[in-house]
Design an enzyme around this catalytic site. Structure first.
Site, PDB file in Angstrom:
ATOM      1  N   LYS A   1      30.956  40.280  32.429  1.00  0.00           N
ATOM      2  CA  LYS A   1      31.644  41.233  31.534  1.00  0.00           C
ATOM      3  C   LYS A   1      31.030  41.159  30.133  1.00  0.00           C
ATOM      4  CE  LYS A   1      35.789  41.058  34.326  1.00  0.00           C
ATOM      5  NZ  LYS A   1      37.086  40.446  34.619  1.00  0.00           N
TER       6      LYS A   1
ATOM      7  N   ASP B   1      42.490  45.851  31.017  1.00  0.00           N
ATOM      8  CA  ASP B   1      42.499  45.603  32.465  1.00  0.00           C
ATOM      9  C   ASP B   1      43.522  46.504  33.153  1.00  0.00           C
ATOM     10  OD1 ASP B   1      40.639  43.901  33.579  1.00  0.00           O
ATOM     11  OD2 ASP B   1      41.724  42.068  33.056  1.00  0.00           O
TER      12      ASP B   1
ATOM     13  N   GLN C   1      41.283  36.366  32.063  1.00  0.00           N
ATOM     14  CA  GLN C   1      40.706  36.301  33.410  1.00  0.00           C
ATOM     15  C   GLN C   1      41.659  35.590  34.369  1.00  0.00           C
ATOM     16  OE1 GLN C   1      37.716  37.755  34.398  1.00  0.00           O
ATOM     17  NE2 GLN C   1      38.330  37.143  36.460  1.00  0.00           N
TER      18      GLN C   1
END
Ligand code: NDP
Length: 299
Positions: A58, A125, A102
């Protein structure tokens, strides 16, 4: 006579590269207007190998499109309070547009609490209940990155979905469930008749065999076999599973939920693992971050 079917690869590498190119051009445009580049912040807890790889990828992708990025690392032992405090600090930092934590997190940390502590405006997200609720009602929001990436994949491949039967296998809050909702929405891609399957579904094969579009998000290596797939179907493999493989340098290899070799002979389009949905998830994340920086989603 032996049947020879040729399938088309839903190539996440090529499609995501073209999306990154467009994003990079938009970042250039922002800079030419003397605006700052979008800034994504990732929080990583512990040192799980797969999570390290995802976060590194990412950050690398952010660099490639000209975004700012920062990584906040904590040991496995970080307390929930400490983590939530950091999230609140980033929530009010006006130099950061998007924040992700994460997953998975250690067991002593409440994932739902973490998800709901991220400001919906920075939730690139797309996991916050406010974003998911707005998604259900087709209101402006950040779509969850993986289902968003799959929509982008279908769109870029020029595949029409309207009127098709889409079967989604897996009902997690981050992949299967939102995917089923998005494919049923009155939009393109969308307008499918959707069946959502899970571990309690009886006779899964009889349902998957009726799918024009089959999306597998289960987490079971090569679970979907050729006899579960309709001739000419579009097959999208979300699963990413590390399996031991002594013949590789790392000692493992990545595989998906679909038995690619078997299924590819039968379908019209198929996404590979690696090189498929994983890269599209990052494309979805970058697009969400750009929208956050541009203040496109208002709550
Ligand atoms: P979860 O474990 O949260 O969900 C798995 C789902 O699959 C559950 O709904 C479960 O049903 C269902 N399931 C399990 N076994 C079966 C079965 N035998 N038949 C039918 N359904 C079954 O996983 P995620 O959704 O988070 O992830 C799924 C996979 O996708 C994983 O491999 C993950 O690594 C990968 N992934 C990939 C991403 C990418 O970017 N490519 C992003 C996110 C995830 P039930 O609800 O009944 O338990």
């Amino acid at each position: 006579m032996e049947k020879t079917t040729s399938y088309q690869l839903l190539d996440g590498k090529t499609i995501s590269a073209s999306i990154r190119k467009d994003i990079a051009a938009e970042v250039e445009q922002l800079r030419s207007e003397s605006k700052r580049a979008p800034h994504l912040c990732a929080i990583l807890v512990g040192n799980d190998g797969a999570s390290e790889t995802y976060v590194a990828s990412k950050i690398r992708n952010c660099k490639e499109v000209g975004f700012e990025s920062s990584l906040v690392r904590y040991p496995e032992s970080v307390t929930e309070t400490e983590l939530l405090e950091k999230i609140r600090e980033i929530n009010s930092d006006t130099s950061i547009d998007g924040l992700l934590v994460q997953l998975p997190l250690p067991k002593h940390i409440d994932v739902q609490l973490v998800t709901e502590t991220i400001r919906p405006e920075k939730d690139v997200d797309g996991f916050h209940p406010l974003n998911q609720g707005r998604m259900v009602q087709n209101l402006p929001c950040y779509l969850p990155a993986t289902p968003y990436g799959i929509l982008l994949m279908l769109e870029h491949a020029g595949l029409s979905t309207s009127g098709k039967h889409c079967v989604v296998v897996g009902r997690s809050n981050i992949v299967g469930l939102p995917m089923s909702i998005l494919m049923a929405r009155n939009s393109e891609p969308g307008n499918c008749t959707v069946t959502l399957c899970h571990s309690r579904t009886t006779d899964l094969s009889s349902i998957t065999r009726t799918a024009d579009i089959l999306i597998a998000a289960i987490g079971k290596p090569e679970y979907i076999k050729a006899n579960m797939v309709k001739e000419g179907a579009v097959v999208i493999d979300v699963g990413i599973i590390r399996i031991e493989d002594a013949s590789t340098k790392s000692g493992y290899r990545l595989t998906g939920d679909v038995d690619f070799k078997e299924v590819a002979t039968k379908c019209s389009h198929i996404s590979p693992v690696p090189g498929g949905v994983g890269l599209m998830t990052i494309a979805g994340l970058l697009k969400n971050t750009l929208r956050a920086a541009k203040g496109e989603v208002r709550f």
